[in-house]
Scaffold this active site. Structure first.
Site, PDB file in Angstrom:
ATOM      1  CB  SER A   1     -82.362   9.257  -1.900  1.00 14.52           C
ATOM      2  OG  SER A   1     -81.111   9.460  -2.529  1.00 14.52           O
TER       3      SER A   1
ATOM      4  CG  HIS B   1     -85.139  13.038 -11.603  1.00 10.42           C
ATOM      5  ND1 HIS B   1     -84.063  12.298 -12.012  1.00 10.42           N
ATOM      6  CD2 HIS B   1     -85.368  12.673 -10.321  1.00 10.42           C
ATOM      7  CE1 HIS B   1     -83.664  11.514 -11.031  1.00 10.42           C
ATOM      8  NE2 HIS B   1     -84.451  11.706  -9.992  1.00 10.42           N
TER       9      HIS B   1
ATOM     10  NE  ARG C   1     -77.620  17.915 -22.082  1.00  9.98           N
ATOM     11  CZ  ARG C   1     -76.605  17.424 -22.774  1.00  9.98           C
ATOM     12  NH1 ARG C   1     -75.669  18.241 -23.213  1.00  9.98           N
ATOM     13  NH2 ARG C   1     -76.491  16.130 -22.997  1.00  9.98           N
ATOM     14  N   GLY C   2     -80.811  16.619 -19.428  1.00 11.25           N
ATOM     15  CA  GLY C   2     -81.509  15.558 -20.153  1.00 11.25           C
ATOM     16  C   GLY C   2     -80.888  15.331 -21.519  1.00 11.25           C
TER      17      GLY C   2
ATOM     18  CB  ALA D   1     -77.988  21.055 -15.836  1.00  9.54           C
TER      19      ALA D   1
ATOM     20  CG  HIS E   1     -71.934  14.305 -19.572  1.00  9.97           C
ATOM     21  ND1 HIS E   1     -71.989  14.677 -20.895  1.00  9.97           N
ATOM     22  CD2 HIS E   1     -73.184  13.896 -19.246  1.00  9.97           C
ATOM     23  CE1 HIS E   1     -73.221  14.513 -21.343  1.00  9.97           C
ATOM     24  NE2 HIS E   1     -73.973  14.051 -20.361  1.00  9.97           N
TER      25      HIS E   1
ATOM     26  CE  LYS F   1     -74.452  19.949 -13.098  1.00 10.10           C
ATOM     27  NZ  LYS F   1     -74.736  18.758 -13.916  1.00 10.10           N
TER      28      LYS F   1
ATOM     29  CG  HIS G   1     -79.863   8.777  -5.783  1.00  5.91           C
ATOM     30  ND1 HIS G   1     -81.016   9.335  -5.272  1.00  5.91           N
ATOM     31  CD2 HIS G   1     -80.113   8.569  -7.104  1.00  5.91           C
ATOM     32  CE1 HIS G   1     -81.920   9.460  -6.243  1.00  5.91           C
ATOM     33  NE2 HIS G   1     -81.403   8.992  -7.364  1.00  5.91           N
TER      34      HIS G   1
HETATM   35  C1  LIG Z   1     -78.584  11.569 -10.742  1.00  5.53           C
HETATM   36  C2  LIG Z   1     -78.977  11.614 -12.201  1.00  5.53           C
HETATM   37  C3  LIG Z   1     -80.336  11.674 -12.536  1.00  5.53           C
HETATM   38  C4  LIG Z   1     -80.730  11.738 -13.871  1.00  5.53           C
HETATM   39  N1  LIG Z   1     -82.071  11.804 -14.163  1.00  5.53           N
HETATM   40  C5  LIG Z   1     -82.469  11.988 -15.432  1.00  5.53           C
HETATM   41  C6  LIG Z   1     -83.863  12.176 -15.760  1.00  5.53           C
HETATM   42  O1  LIG Z   1     -84.737  12.143 -14.884  1.00  5.53           O
HETATM   43  N2  LIG Z   1     -84.185  12.390 -17.049  1.00  5.53           N
HETATM   44  C7  LIG Z   1     -83.253  12.453 -18.037  1.00  5.53           C
HETATM   45  O2  LIG Z   1     -83.608  12.676 -19.196  1.00  5.53           O
HETATM   46  N3  LIG Z   1     -81.931  12.252 -17.776  1.00  5.53           N
HETATM   47  C8  LIG Z   1     -81.524  12.043 -16.504  1.00  5.53           C
HETATM   48  N4  LIG Z   1     -80.191  11.868 -16.218  1.00  5.53           N
HETATM   49  C9  LIG Z   1     -79.225  11.856 -17.327  1.00  5.53           C
HETATM   50  C10 LIG Z   1     -78.768  13.265 -17.715  1.00  5.53           C
HETATM   51  O3  LIG Z   1     -79.858  14.023 -18.180  1.00  5.53           O
HETATM   52  C11 LIG Z   1     -77.722  13.129 -18.808  1.00  5.53           C
HETATM   53  O4  LIG Z   1     -76.536  12.592 -18.265  1.00  5.53           O
HETATM   54  C12 LIG Z   1     -77.447  14.384 -19.608  1.00  5.53           C
HETATM   55  O5  LIG Z   1     -76.641  14.027 -20.727  1.00  5.53           O
HETATM   56  C13 LIG Z   1     -76.686  15.460 -18.864  1.00  5.53           C
HETATM   57  O6  LIG Z   1     -77.459  16.089 -17.952  1.00  5.53           O
HETATM   58  P1  LIG Z   1     -76.797  17.101 -16.907  1.00  5.53           P
HETATM   59  O7  LIG Z   1     -77.888  17.715 -16.142  1.00  5.53           O
HETATM   60  O8  LIG Z   1     -75.701  16.465 -16.171  1.00  5.53           O
HETATM   61  O9  LIG Z   1     -76.202  18.176 -17.974  1.00  5.53           O
HETATM   62  P2  LIG Z   1     -75.180  19.343 -17.903  1.00  5.53           P
HETATM   63  O10 LIG Z   1     -74.716  19.632 -16.521  1.00  5.53           O
HETATM   64  O11 LIG Z   1     -75.791  20.455 -18.672  1.00  5.53           O
HETATM   65  O12 LIG Z   1     -73.925  18.746 -18.701  1.00  5.53           O
HETATM   66  C14 LIG Z   1     -74.105  18.170 -19.983  1.00  5.53           C
HETATM   67  C15 LIG Z   1     -72.801  18.235 -20.773  1.00  5.53           C
HETATM   68  O13 LIG Z   1     -72.530  19.573 -21.167  1.00  5.53           O
HETATM   69  C16 LIG Z   1     -71.314  20.055 -20.622  1.00  5.53           C
HETATM   70  N5  LIG Z   1     -71.620  21.420 -20.135  1.00  5.53           N
HETATM   71  C17 LIG Z   1     -72.332  21.747 -19.040  1.00  5.53           C
HETATM   72  N6  LIG Z   1     -72.467  23.075 -18.920  1.00  5.53           N
HETATM   73  C18 LIG Z   1     -71.809  23.602 -19.980  1.00  5.53           C
HETATM   74  C19 LIG Z   1     -71.600  24.927 -20.415  1.00  5.53           C
HETATM   75  N7  LIG Z   1     -72.133  25.976 -19.741  1.00  5.53           N
HETATM   76  N8  LIG Z   1     -70.868  25.118 -21.560  1.00  5.53           N
HETATM   77  C20 LIG Z   1     -70.373  24.052 -22.243  1.00  5.53           C
HETATM   78  N9  LIG Z   1     -70.545  22.765 -21.869  1.00  5.53           N
HETATM   79  C21 LIG Z   1     -71.263  22.548 -20.758  1.00  5.53           C
HETATM   80  C22 LIG Z   1     -70.959  19.120 -19.484  1.00  5.53           C
HETATM   81  O14 LIG Z   1     -69.566  19.038 -19.278  1.00  5.53           O
HETATM   82  C23 LIG Z   1     -71.551  17.806 -19.987  1.00  5.53           C
HETATM   83  O15 LIG Z   1     -70.682  17.191 -20.894  1.00  5.53           O
HETATM   84  C24 LIG Z   1     -79.748  11.755 -14.903  1.00  5.53           C
HETATM   85  C25 LIG Z   1     -78.389  11.666 -14.571  1.00  5.53           C
HETATM   86  C26 LIG Z   1     -77.994  11.594 -13.243  1.00  5.53           C
HETATM   87  C27 LIG Z   1     -76.528  11.491 -12.899  1.00  5.53           C
END
Ligand SMILES: Cc1cc2nc3c(=O)[nH]c(=O)nc-3n(C[C@H](O)[C@H](O)[C@H](O)COP(=O)(O)OP(=O)(O)OC[C@H]3O[C@@H](n4cnc5c(N)ncnc54)[C@H](O)[C@@H]3O)c2cc1C
Length: 276
Positions: free
Chosen positions: A7, A68, A98-99, A114, A140, A156, A257
């Site tokens: 992708s 996204h 999450r972002g 997220a 992360h 997640k 990807h």
């Molecule tokens: C494939 C890919 C696509 C992306 N696309 C975008 C995009 O379109 N827009 C954008 O803004 N960013 C994007 N990002 C970046 C991403 O948003 C950042 O890396 C962000 O900091 C984390 O998002 P996440 O969804 O992984 O967060 P999460 O899964 O929520 O994790 C974030 C942090 O919090 C911790 N955590 C998670 N859940 C919990 C919990 N329940 N309690 C305590 N700690 C927790 C995790 O260990 C991690 O350190 C992308 C990243 C990737 C890998």
């Protein structure tokens, strides 16, 4: 039936010129017949319309496309509205994140992580969407420890993700270890490897600093030794990344990807070498 699970990711262009350039890029990448294209979403909803417009345009061209969706700063109502709009456009695939809000914005919003977004999407829309989430083989940057990050990743996925895409990396062993640990922790969804082609040293160093991807010392030194000889940087980058992708696929990675940064050349060349 596609023989590969590759992708390609774009970011939504901000100007008319960027839109035209992305159309040209897409026309080239479409020849590779990717499984789908994905389009990033600016945290806080800054690209909401651009993301939707780009996805709709790609789908009109006959390709599957996934917006996204990042939840940080968002309310349940605003995310519900976005999901509804995606459903109205018959969009079936999402990358749920999450972002990161720019520093100074705090977190705000009704979602902290997220996993809460994935839960919300499932509660609101059932099985309508195929949901991809992010994974971090090199941890992360905000996680307390690799184990904690893995636990959060598992939570997640269990909230209802169908698959994951990793942050990019240049160390295949980190990926294999992460996948093995995730499997041991009960994750059975595909973990697709995120691939960042190397075309520009300073940009790569900047991105990697922000997202916590490690550039191996030998790669960094080699890139530095080329100075501003961009032809050598690109040639070296193609070799390094293609070799890593070959290893990933041979070692069982279920797909790749490509973070295209809206450019066609490097992704096309790596892809062709892999499928040659
Ligand atoms: C494939 C890919 C696509 C992306 N696309 C975008 C995009 O379109 N827009 C954008 O803004 N960013 C994007 N990002 C970046 C991403 O948003 C950042 O890396 C962000 O900091 C984390 O998002 P996440 O969804 O992984 O967060 P999460 O899964 O929520 O994790 C974030 C942090 O919090 C911790 N955590 C998670 N859940 C919990 C919990 N329940 N309690 C305590 N700690 C927790 C995790 O260990 C991690 O350190 C992308 C990243 C990737 C890998």
């Amino acid at each position: 039936m596609k023989t590969h699970n590759f992708s390609i990711e774009f970011f939504p262009p901000k100007t008319e010129d960027g839109t035209q350039k992305l159309r040209a890029t897409r026309a080239k990448l479409a020849e590779l017949d990717p499984k789908y294209f994905s389009v990033t979403f600016g945290a806080g909803g800054t690209t909401q319309q651009g993301t939707l417009d780009t996805v709709v345009e790609i789908r009109k061209e006959g390709f599957d496309a996934a917006p996204h969706l990042s939840c940080v700063g968002g309310s349940k109502d605003s995310i519900r509205q976005i999901l509804k709009t995606y459903q109205e456009h018959d969009i079936r695939r999402l990358v749920a994140l999450r972002g990161d809000l720019p520093s100074g914005y705090g977190m705000g919003g009704e979602f902290r992580y997220a996993n809460e977004l994935v839960e919300f999407i499932r509660a609101e829309t059932g099985d309508w969407f195929h949901i991809e989430v992010a994974a971090y083989p090199e941890m992360h940057p905000q996680a307390k420890s690799p184990q904690d990050d893995l636990n959060n990743f598992v939570r997640k996925v269990k909230a209802g993700a169908n698959a994951a895409i990793t942050q990019y990396f240049y160390n295949a062993d980190a990926y294999f270890q992460f996948v093995e640990n995730a499997h041991k922790a009960g994750v059975d969804v595909p973990i697709v490897a995120g691939v960042m082609p190397i075309t520009n040293s300073s940009q790569l160093m900047r991105f990697s600093e922000m997202c916590g991807a490690e550039i191996p010392r030998w790669v960094r030194l080699k890139l530095a030794s080329f100075g501003d000889d961009s032809a050598s940087i690109k040639a070296f980058g193609l070799d390094v990344v293609t070799q890593m992708c070959e290893r990933l696929l041979a070692g069982g990675a279920p797909g790749l990807h490509f973070y295209s940064l809206n450019q066609a050349a490097a992704t096309t060349e790596i892809w062709k070498r892999l499928l040659a």
